[in-house]
Design a protein around this motif. Structure first.
Motif, mmCIF file in Angstrom:
data_model
loop_
_atom_site.group_PDB
_atom_site.id
_atom_site.type_symbol
_atom_site.label_atom_id
_atom_site.label_comp_id
_atom_site.label_asym_id
_atom_site.label_seq_id
_atom_site.Cartn_x
_atom_site.Cartn_y
_atom_site.Cartn_z
ATOM 1 N N GLN A 1 76.479 113.714 87.121
ATOM 2 C CA GLN A 1 75.084 113.974 86.806
ATOM 3 C C GLN A 1 74.252 114.206 88.076
ATOM 4 O O GLN A 1 74.483 113.586 89.113
ATOM 5 N N VAL A 2 73.288 115.113 87.950
ATOM 6 C CA VAL A 2 72.336 115.401 89.029
ATOM 7 C C VAL A 2 71.100 114.518 88.837
ATOM 8 O O VAL A 2 70.542 114.451 87.738
ATOM 9 N N TYR A 3 70.691 113.859 89.915
ATOM 10 C CA TYR A 3 69.515 112.985 89.875
ATOM 11 C C TYR A 3 68.378 113.607 90.689
ATOM 12 O O TYR A 3 68.614 114.277 91.702
ATOM 13 N N LYS A 4 67.160 113.338 90.208
ATOM 14 C CA LYS A 4 65.975 113.792 90.933
ATOM 15 C C LYS A 4 65.110 112.584 91.320
ATOM 16 O O LYS A 4 65.229 111.506 90.734
ATOM 17 N N ILE A 5 64.244 112.807 92.305
ATOM 18 C CA ILE A 5 63.372 111.742 92.793
ATOM 19 C C ILE A 5 62.185 111.573 91.842
ATOM 20 O O ILE A 5 61.581 112.555 91.391
ATOM 21 N N ASN A 6 61.853 110.343 91.547
ATOM 22 C CA ASN A 6 60.701 110.042 90.692
ATOM 23 C C ASN A 6 59.536 109.563 91.549
ATOM 24 O O ASN A 6 58.726 110.347 92.019
ATOM 25 N N LYS A 7 59.443 108.283 91.819
ATOM 26 C CA LYS A 7 58.366 107.731 92.631
ATOM 27 C C LYS A 7 58.935 107.098 93.897
ATOM 28 O O LYS A 7 60.094 106.699 93.942
ATOM 29 N N VAL A 8 58.056 106.989 94.899
ATOM 30 C CA VAL A 8 58.447 106.383 96.177
ATOM 31 C C VAL A 8 57.543 105.182 96.436
ATOM 32 O O VAL A 8 56.309 105.321 96.475
ATOM 33 N N PHE A 9 58.151 104.008 96.580
ATOM 34 C CA PHE A 9 57.420 102.777 96.855
ATOM 35 C C PHE A 9 57.722 102.342 98.293
ATOM 36 O O PHE A 9 58.895 102.200 98.667
ATOM 37 N N VAL A 10 56.676 102.153 99.074
ATOM 38 C CA VAL A 10 56.827 101.802 100.490
ATOM 39 C C VAL A 10 56.205 100.425 100.724
ATOM 40 O O VAL A 10 54.999 100.238 100.528
ATOM 41 N N TYR A 11 57.036 99.470 101.140
ATOM 42 C CA TYR A 11 56.577 98.112 101.434
ATOM 43 C C TYR A 11 56.418 98.011 102.952
ATOM 44 O O TYR A 11 57.414 97.937 103.688
ATOM 45 N N LYS B 1 66.406 101.697 99.384
ATOM 46 C CA LYS B 1 67.189 101.433 98.184
ATOM 47 C C LYS B 1 66.735 102.351 97.056
ATOM 48 O O LYS B 1 65.576 102.776 97.006
ATOM 49 N N PHE B 2 67.675 102.619 96.130
ATOM 50 C CA PHE B 2 67.386 103.509 95.000
ATOM 51 C C PHE B 2 67.639 102.749 93.696
ATOM 52 O O PHE B 2 68.632 102.030 93.563
ATOM 53 N N ARG B 3 66.736 102.937 92.773
ATOM 54 C CA ARG B 3 66.903 102.331 91.445
ATOM 55 C C ARG B 3 66.602 103.398 90.386
ATOM 56 O O ARG B 3 65.621 104.134 90.494
ATOM 57 N N GLU B 4 67.480 103.442 89.380
ATOM 58 C CA GLU B 4 67.273 104.417 88.303
ATOM 59 C C GLU B 4 66.031 104.051 87.501
ATOM 60 O O GLU B 4 65.792 102.889 87.184
ATOM 61 N N SER B 5 65.243 105.061 87.174
ATOM 62 C CA SER B 5 64.023 104.851 86.399
ATOM 63 C C SER B 5 64.370 104.359 84.987
ATOM 64 O O SER B 5 65.318 104.858 84.355
ATOM 65 N N VAL B 6 63.611 103.395 84.518
ATOM 66 C CA VAL B 6 63.823 102.865 83.174
ATOM 67 C C VAL B 6 63.283 103.812 82.119
ATOM 68 O O VAL B 6 63.837 103.946 81.018
ATOM 69 N N THR B 7 62.235 104.520 82.438
ATOM 70 C CA THR B 7 61.554 105.372 81.455
ATOM 71 C C THR B 7 62.025 106.822 81.467
ATOM 72 O O THR B 7 61.829 107.545 80.491
ATOM 73 N N GLN B 8 62.619 107.279 82.565
ATOM 74 C CA GLN B 8 63.047 108.670 82.676
ATOM 75 C C GLN B 8 64.512 108.746 83.093
ATOM 76 O O GLN B 8 64.895 108.168 84.123
ATOM 77 N N LYS B 9 65.303 109.441 82.311
ATOM 78 C CA LYS B 9 66.717 109.546 82.599
ATOM 79 C C LYS B 9 66.957 110.427 83.838
ATOM 80 O O LYS B 9 66.263 111.405 84.065
ATOM 81 N N LYS B 10 68.017 110.049 84.549
ATOM 82 C CA LYS B 10 68.454 110.800 85.737
ATOM 83 C C LYS B 10 67.324 110.990 86.757
ATOM 84 O O LYS B 10 67.216 112.022 87.415
ATOM 85 N N ARG B 11 66.485 109.970 86.848
ATOM 86 C CA ARG B 11 65.417 109.946 87.855
ATOM 87 C C ARG B 11 65.576 108.687 88.692
ATOM 88 O O ARG B 11 65.911 107.613 88.183
#
Length: 784
Positions: free
Chosen positions: A248-258, A330-340
């Motif tokens: 599967q191809v994944y795309k970037i959703n949101k970026v969180f910077v701490y 780190k990367f985490r799969e989005s709960v609301t959007q598939k393959k994001r």
């Protein structure tokens, strides 16, 4: 002559002591123990036409036992230190000797030798020698062991046909399309390392095309060597994931910077504040960084495909800001959007302000000793935009010890303030630059005061404004469109006035003047793309231009007035010149413990228009701890000029012997090797000189001419010791003058006179000083 005779006695005595120590190492062994003395690899060819690859160096890492290290390839000094300390009392000092200076004896173990033969045989099979055989023989005598590994490579298999998947899956199509970049080529020797490299290449290729969960374990090979032509056909295949027919191809959703993350601190979410800018969310208790600066260093963008290279680029760009201690992505799969994928970037701030004091001591001859104290202040993120402010204050002095010489020779003070911004500061948006270039803008202000006792005192101020960026990981550019330098003589002693009266060229170079121009530097090195044990090169080229724009304006103005050169600006003449120099180095790795480093460097400066000579601060010089080490700094040249015969030389006073020129050529070669632990050694050869482009009535034979310059190349040889503490190096080099172009014909190859007492006596009588064959250099860091 006492020093030289003492040296003659010292060296044989030292060599004898080392030889005795080397021979006595076996007396510390128990009965039945054998000290491993030598490993030998005997590669046998079975057919006259067979030409196996040079695999001997590749076999060395698989030999489990290696003899104790030798100093200068002869003496087992580390083993000797260990044995002496081990035979003594069990105390802290002897334990320190064993740990820091010693090496435990390598006692021959036949089981490890058998294991080594198995590993070597496996290595041969991996390199295409499928039927290679390895055996060994050992010879045990006088408590010493000699091991010979007998290697029969036999037939070398090569790669036959290479095929790639041709299915309809996206991964198959991408791999097939990019097969021209394959590590596997038909006709090349079969090599398991190449198969591994190809798996890595395919995995990286797919992860850079959105396949986030893909890894090299999905790539496998179907190998076929049944064709009886000593070739292996390779069929590259890709497994499907267990839960799907295709990757599967994944795309970037949101970026969180701490931005203030800490590993050892628990966060109360109610105390965290979030700033949102487009798809970027900055989370911190206190926001200390401007979001725009961090966004410029982050390569992830919403709806773009996941790319492994974006991850690497983001880490490198954030690290390049020099304001964070740790960076973790780190990367985490989005709960609301598939393959994001949601990207979480954890940044641990570095200490904002740093202060340090450094003390430096250097020596460039028997008689000169220099020291300096530097105060350094750094402020990272001074205006909350990742700006780096650096303040350096350095005070130094140089003393000299010699008959009829002033104890204090030079006083020097330098202050520099430097501000580096992490972006281009321009009134327009540069269209040809990207985040990968890591652009920066630099402002610098510098002040220097120097007092040469009994000669002069001067100050110089410098302001520069410019840009730097990376074209690639190998190429860097530094452009300073504005460089303003002012040099002002504050005081001149009568002795210095006498020298200036005798030397019109020197007098012109010390004229109060302003230098207004531009500067460009280009650096190219392939070190970052090479493994740590590989050869690499370094190239640095610089172009310095001054006064051209001003001169053009003044020349146009002179059409309407009667002004004649030299033209002035703010009451002072300005310099006009073009100056270029280049420095090329090549580092040859000779294994884990030795290397050869070579350097070729040269420079040329041409004054014209508003100037007759180069400013003194822009002229070339050589000698000293980083150039031709057999000569003191600024005492060599120009050409075959002999200062002892010059009218400006006065043996009753401290001579102003700084020698400079318009042109410089230099070549160096240095063999570096480990002695033991942190102690390193080196042998070196340095050659070169400086020249004038025009004649000087007070410096005969100083002008560069094509038919004689090669005869004026100075040559120095020598040896050195270095204490390498990883974070800095203390270096001690001794240079011996080998060819001195300033001496009369017949004496230039002066090393022949090292033991010629008659020649040395005549030289001292004629020049009222002894000839200095040796030059001692104590300094920090490697010369190149």
């Amino acid at each position: 002559m006492i020093k030289i005779k003492g040296l003659q006695l010292l060296l044989p005595s030292l060599l004898g002591l080392l030889l005795l120590a080397s021979c006595s190492n076996t007396k510390y062994l128990d009965k039945g123990e054998y000290l491993l003395q030598k490993n030998e690899i005997d590669i046998r060819k079975e057919k006259a036409q067979q030409d196996p690859r040079d695999i001997e160096s590749g076999l060395e890492p698989f030999i489990k036992q290696k003899p104790n290290a030798r100093f200068l390839f002869l003496f087992k000094t580390e083993l000797w230190f260990y044995n002496i300390a081990n035979a003594g009392k069990d105390n802290k000092f002897n334990n320190w000797i064993k740990e820091k200076l010693g090496e435990e004896p390598v006692i021959y173990d036949s089981s490890k030798t058998r294991k080594s033969t198995e590993l070597i045989e496996s290595y041969l099979h991996n390199k295409g020698y499928f039927f290679g055989e390895v055996s060994y023989e050992h010879k045990l005598e006088e408590q010493k062991a000699y091991v010979t590994y007998k290697v029969k490579p036999k037939t070398l298999y090569s790669i036959g046909e290479v095929t790639y998947p041709s299915g309809e899956r996206r991964v198959d199509q991408i791999v097939k399309k990019n097969s021209e970049a394959s590590e596997l080529a038909s006709g090349t020797p079969f090599d398991v390392d190449k198969l591994k490299a190809e798996r890595e290449r395919i995995a990286n290729l797919l992860r850079n095309n959105g396949f986030y969960s893909f890894n090299k374990e999905y790539v496998y090979y179907d190998l076929d060597s049944s064709n009886n032509n000593q070739k292996v056909d390779v069929d590259v295949r890709i497994k499907s994931p267990s839960d799907s027919a295709d990757h599967q191809v994944y795309k970037i959703n949101k970026v969180f910077v701490y931005t203030d993350y800490s590993f050892d601190r628990e966060y109360n979410k109610s105390e965290l504040d979030t700033i949102t800018k487009d798809e970027y969310h900055f989370i911190a208790e206190e926001h200390k960084y401007q979001p725009k600066v961090l966004i410029n260093a982050i390569f992830f963008e919403q709806s773009n495909k996941y790319r492994l290279q974006d991850n690497k680029n983001t880490i490198n760009a954030l690290a390049d800001l020099n304001i964070f201690k740790f960076i973790n992505v780190k990367f985490r799969e989005s709960v609301t959007q598939k393959k994001r994928l949601n990207v979480h970037i954890y940044l641990t701030p570095a200490k904002k302000q740093q202060m340090s004091v450094e003390v430096e001591v250097n020596n460039s001859t028997d008689y000169d000793l220099g020291s300096a104290v530097t105060y350094n202040y750094k402020n990272k993120n001074i205006f909350r935009g990742a700006e780096l402010f650096n303040l350096n204050l350095t005070g130094g002095l140089e003393t000299q010890f010699g008959k009829d010489q002033t104890f204090l020779n030079t006083l020097d003070f330098t202050g520099e303030a430097r501000l580096k911004l992490p972006q281009f500061l321009v009134p327009f948006e540069p269209a040809t630059f990207s985040k990968n270039n890591r652009p920066k803008t630099i402002f610098s202000v510098k002040y220097n005061y120097q007092k040469r006792i009994n000669f002069y005192s001067l100050y110089s101020t410098n302001f520069s404004f410019g840009y730097e960026w990376r074209e690639t990981d190998q190429k860097q550019h530094f452009v300073y469109p504005v460089v303003i330098n002012q040099v002002e003589l504050l005081q001149r002693e009568e002795e210095f006035n006498r020298i200036l009266r005798e030397s019109p060229v020197l007098r012109s170079s010390f004229t109060n003047q302003r230098i207004i121009g531009a500067n460009y530097t280009y650096i190219f090195s392939n070190q970052s793309t090479k493994p740590a044990d590989s050869d690499f090169f370094f190239l640095k080229a610089n172009l310095d231009l001054a006064g051209n724009l001003l001169h053009g304006v003044n020349w146009i103005g002179s059409r309407f007035n009667d002004k004649e050169p030299p033209y002035k600006i703010l009451g002072r003449p300005y310099s006009q010149y073009s100056r270029a120099n280049i420095d090329y180095r090549y580092y040859f790795q000779l294994g884990d413990k030795s290397k050869v480093v070579t350097r070729v460097a040269g420079g040329l400066g041409v004054p014209y228009g508003n100037a007759d000579v180069l400013p003194y601060v822009k002229q070339f010089f050589t000698g000293g701890s980083n150039n031709i080490r057999a000569w003191r700094v600024r005492t060599l040249g120009p050409g075959s000029f002999n200062i002892r015969e010059s009218a400006v030389y006065d043996d009753n006073d401290d001579a102003f012997i700084d020698q400079t020129g318009d042109m410089k050529l230099e070549a160096n070669a240095e063999y570096r090797f480990d002695i033991f632990k942190m102690l390193k050694g080196a042998f070196f050869v340095d050659a070169g000189n400086i020249w004038l482009l025009e004649g000087d009535t007070t410096r005969s034979d100083a002008k560069f001419t094509y038919d004689s310059f090669y005869k004026e190349i100075a040559v120095g040889t020598g040896a050195g010791l270095r204490l390498d503490f990883d974070f800095f190096v203390i270096r001690f080099d001794v240079g011996l003058k080998t060819h001195d172009p300033s001496l009369p014909k017949g004496s230039k190859w002066v090393f022949r006179r090292l033991y010629d007492e008659r020649w040395q006596s005549e030289f001292e009588k004629r020049n009222q000083e002894k000839y200095r064959f040796f030059n001692f250099n104590l300094s920090i860091g490697y010369p190149f």
